[in-house]
Design an enzyme around this catalytic site. Sequence first.
Site, PDB file in Angstrom:
ATOM      1  N   TYR A  36      -6.343   7.401   3.221  1.00 57.67           N
ATOM      2  CA  TYR A  36      -6.555   6.302   2.277  1.00 57.67           C
ATOM      3  C   TYR A  36      -5.904   5.006   2.783  1.00 57.67           C
ATOM      4  O   TYR A  36      -6.530   3.958   2.850  1.00 57.67           O
ATOM      5  CB  TYR A  36      -6.000   6.649   0.878  1.00 57.67           C
ATOM      6  CG  TYR A  36      -5.823   5.391   0.074  1.00 57.67           C
ATOM      7  CD1 TYR A  36      -6.931   4.758  -0.470  1.00 57.67           C
ATOM      8  CD2 TYR A  36      -4.576   4.777  -0.057  1.00 57.67           C
ATOM      9  CE1 TYR A  36      -6.810   3.544  -1.138  1.00 57.67           C
ATOM     10  CE2 TYR A  36      -4.440   3.575  -0.721  1.00 57.67           C
ATOM     11  CZ  TYR A  36      -5.561   2.975  -1.264  1.00 57.67           C
ATOM     12  OH  TYR A  36      -5.449   1.774  -1.903  1.00 57.67           O
TER      13      TYR A  36
ATOM     14  N   ASP B  95      -9.039   5.780  -3.328  1.00 58.49           N
ATOM     15  CA  ASP B  95      -7.862   6.287  -4.037  1.00 58.49           C
ATOM     16  C   ASP B  95      -8.350   6.914  -5.350  1.00 58.49           C
ATOM     17  O   ASP B  95      -9.558   7.007  -5.591  1.00 58.49           O
ATOM     18  CB  ASP B  95      -6.834   5.170  -4.269  1.00 58.49           C
ATOM     19  CG  ASP B  95      -7.328   4.126  -5.261  1.00 58.49           C
ATOM     20  OD1 ASP B  95      -8.495   4.198  -5.684  1.00 58.49           O
ATOM     21  OD2 ASP B  95      -6.535   3.232  -5.619  1.00 58.49           O
TER      22      ASP B  95
ATOM     23  N   GLU C 125       0.822  -1.212   0.000  1.00 55.86           N
ATOM     24  CA  GLU C 125       0.000   0.000   0.000  1.00 55.86           C
ATOM     25  C   GLU C 125       0.855   1.262   0.000  1.00 55.86           C
ATOM     26  O   GLU C 125       0.509   2.254  -0.627  1.00 55.86           O
ATOM     27  CB  GLU C 125      -0.964  -0.003   1.196  1.00 55.86           C
ATOM     28  CG  GLU C 125      -2.131  -0.957   1.037  1.00 55.86           C
ATOM     29  CD  GLU C 125      -3.028  -0.622  -0.161  1.00 55.86           C
ATOM     30  OE1 GLU C 125      -3.040   0.519  -0.623  1.00 55.86           O
ATOM     31  OE2 GLU C 125      -3.708  -1.542  -0.651  1.00 55.86           O
TER      32      GLU C 125
END
Length: 370
Positions: free
Chosen positions: A143, A161, A61
């Site tokens: 996020y 996102d 991520e």
Amino acid sequence: MTVRMTAQQVKKKSGTHKITQQDAQELRGQILGWYDRYGRDLPWRYKGGAKPDPYRVWLSEIMLQQTTVPAVLPYYTKFLQKWPDLNALAAASQAEILQAWAGLGYYARARNLHACAQTLAAQGGQFPQTPQDLRKLPGIGEYTSAALTAILYNRPAVVLDGNIERIVARLFAIEPPMPAAKPEIKGSAAILFDDCHDRPGDLAQALMDLGAAVCTPRAPSCALCPMRNFCQAAAKGMAEELPRPRRRQEKPRKQGYVYWIENSRGEILLERRAQRGLFAGMLGLPTSEWQAPDKDLPAHPAGFKAKAVQQKYPLVLHSFTHFDLALTPIRASVGRKPAQCEWQKKAGLLDSGLPTLFKKAAKVFLSLEP
Ligand code: SF4
């Protein structure tokens, strides 16, 4: 037998019907069904209910922030080979991590990755379980905390996102331009995510894949899309127009010099940049100050002396998020090596982990050796 649709179903089929909580459940079913058949197999994915490894998911991520999957894949593999778990990453030096990150861009991510690994290792190596606690860690914003909450702990979270923002803007036909549309996009995304209790992590990853393969920025493949019966932008024939982009602003420009200083042993002078600002703590070719083009070109750093050369070097151009840079390449000599500088062998310089800007500059000098 002829099946007659109710007026509401007809509206839904035409996409003019506002998506309700009840529709959202059906929509999630379509999306997850698509994911089970077509979702990407990626090294950080845990499909079929397998328990995710927090370290591997977190690493992916952070790398995927503002970066595409194809660009991330080789770096992800390299990092796992070098640092297979959190403690190994925490024990590495920042310089090693920055070197391995070189070329992936947005280097603050690498520094935060290291700081986060060290913080977690000092606390026993466990990732926090709530978005609020995740956000206290370096490099983890709204996020990433939502994505980790959904993927690691299978808890509902609004994961937004750029790809998912685009899908939501289209599904709900949100027409104001970005960034004004963001609050409406977030509110609409909650309809999709909030009540997803069974597979929230898969839902987020399914939407990431749909954004990459189906609901693409240009020419979305609406005919192949599992959301098409609900999609208001597709029904209105405006899929490709949404989300409306922010008004383009001209970026400021900066200029300066980049130096190639070679010693009698065929080594090149590299400078470790200050711990704050762009490329903080990284090695690169020395440069002058960077300043606005309406000023004169900046002075050479103390002790640097430009050499007279025949070649005319092309400018080294590089675009950062907030400004464009043009560096004039200069061959130079230096009296005493400055403290923040070190000599590095010319052979292998291009593979030594220089950030892209300096790699571009090194290529210019190497291609036009006198
Ligand atoms: Fe995107 Fe088209 Fe699917 Fe709508 S129907 S979500 S615009 S691909």
